[in-house]
Design an enzyme around this catalytic site. Structure first.
Site, mmCIF file in Angstrom:
data_model
loop_
_atom_site.group_PDB
_atom_site.id
_atom_site.type_symbol
_atom_site.label_atom_id
_atom_site.label_comp_id
_atom_site.label_asym_id
_atom_site.label_seq_id
_atom_site.Cartn_x
_atom_site.Cartn_y
_atom_site.Cartn_z
ATOM 1 C CE LYS A 83 30.136 39.039 34.135
ATOM 2 N NZ LYS A 83 29.385 37.773 34.034
ATOM 3 C CG HIS A 116 33.881 39.430 37.501
ATOM 4 N ND1 HIS A 116 33.577 38.109 37.699
ATOM 5 C CD2 HIS A 116 32.772 40.103 37.882
ATOM 6 C CE1 HIS A 116 32.340 37.982 38.161
ATOM 7 N NE2 HIS A 116 31.837 39.188 38.282
#
Length: 304
Positions: A83, A116
């Protein structure tokens, strides 16, 4: 013969196949993550999920390379996700971070790259950088994490490629009903983080009663629930016996009434959300500041 849940895949909106059950490594040191990855792959897992914020990408990278060699596998046999760290968001910074993350993971491409969190004022530019990586074939699929309907719609309104995945907190206590309905309508897949819901879900009387009926653990019942809900699921463990136990989902099925009973446990109380972060509420006392988890063993796993 029924195919094992561990071996089953889901087809994302761009045609890429992703395993429906994988390993998460949040809150694991590099040594723990490396060992867990090797154990998981040895026992049939093919999906591994990490993030820069976890501080263990180097350990995951070593674990992947050792597991590939020890199990006579090829890189294409695995599905690796990481991420974009909140502090790296933005167009150019995302592109730079991607190269650094590949190096830490000892990989030449990613199967899935996620934003994220939707950092205010930055996630659109971050997504445009990810679209570039996707078009160049550096990433097989791109997606987001922790995006609510408002953020998803904003992204769709200002960019070209729809995220293939949204990774959200999902477990019996947080079931994201409205969001899943929205995502199903547009063809976006849901991936569950914190799929076991911690002690409150694992010790819930309803879950315990169903587990006893099937001679299964609470964790296995919850993972079976997630599977029957049509989700991609990434339970975290660093213990081989639990890594194995989390795959034992094939010899039972939850009835319609059992599924309904678990659905009725939904509280929709997320454990972490936008207002908890300094990038969204900069004046709030004790708001989370973005930082990468630090582990004493990091230097041992960095590529030389």
């Amino acid at each position: 013969m029924v195919e094992r849940v561990l071996n089953q895949t889901m087809t994302l909106s761009n045609g890429v196949e992703i395993p429906v059950l994988g390993l998460g490594v949040w809150k694991s040191s590099n040594t723990e993550a490396s060992d867990a990855v090797q154990s998981a792959i040895r026992n049939g897992y093919r999906l591994i999920d990490t993030a820069k914020q976890y501080g263990n990408q180097p350990g995951v990278g070593v674990g992947i390379q050792k597991a590939l060699k020890d199990n006579h596998l090829n890189r294409k046999d695995l599905f690796i996700t990481t991420k974009v760290y909140n502090g790296d968001q933005g167009y150019e910074s995302t592109l730079r971070a991607f190269e650094e993350q590949l190096k830490e993971l000892r990989l030449t491409y990613l199967d899935l790259y996620l934003i994220h969190w939707p950092v205010d004022g930055k996630y659109i530019d971050t997504w445009r950088a990810m679209e570039k990586l996707y078009r160049e074939g550096r990433v097989r699929a791109i997606g987001v994490s922790n995006f609510d309907i408002s953020c998803l719609q904003d992204l769709l309104d200002h960019t070209d490629i729809m995220p293939q995945v949204n990774q959200m907190e999902f477990n019996p206590l947080v079931q994201e009903e409205e969001l899943i309905g929205y995502m199903n309508a547009i063809g976006m897949s849901m991936e569950a983080w914190s799929p076991l819901g911690g002690g409150q879900a694992l010790n819930n009387p309803t879950i315990l009663e169903i587990a006893q009926k099937h001679d299964k653990t609470s964790a296995q019942v919850i993972l079976r629930f997630n599977y029957q809900m049509g989700l991609i699921t990434i339970p975290k463990s660093v213990h081989e016996e639990r890594i194995i136990a989390n795959t034992m989902l094939d010899d039972f099925e939850l009835s319609e009434s059992e599924m309904l009973a678990i659905q009725q446990l939904n509280q929709e109380k997320r454990s972490l959300w936008y207002e908890d972060f300094a990038w969204h509420t900069p004046h709030r006392q004790q708001a989370f500041a973005d930082s990468v988890d630090s582990w004493d063993d990091r230097s041992e796993y960095l590529p030389k």
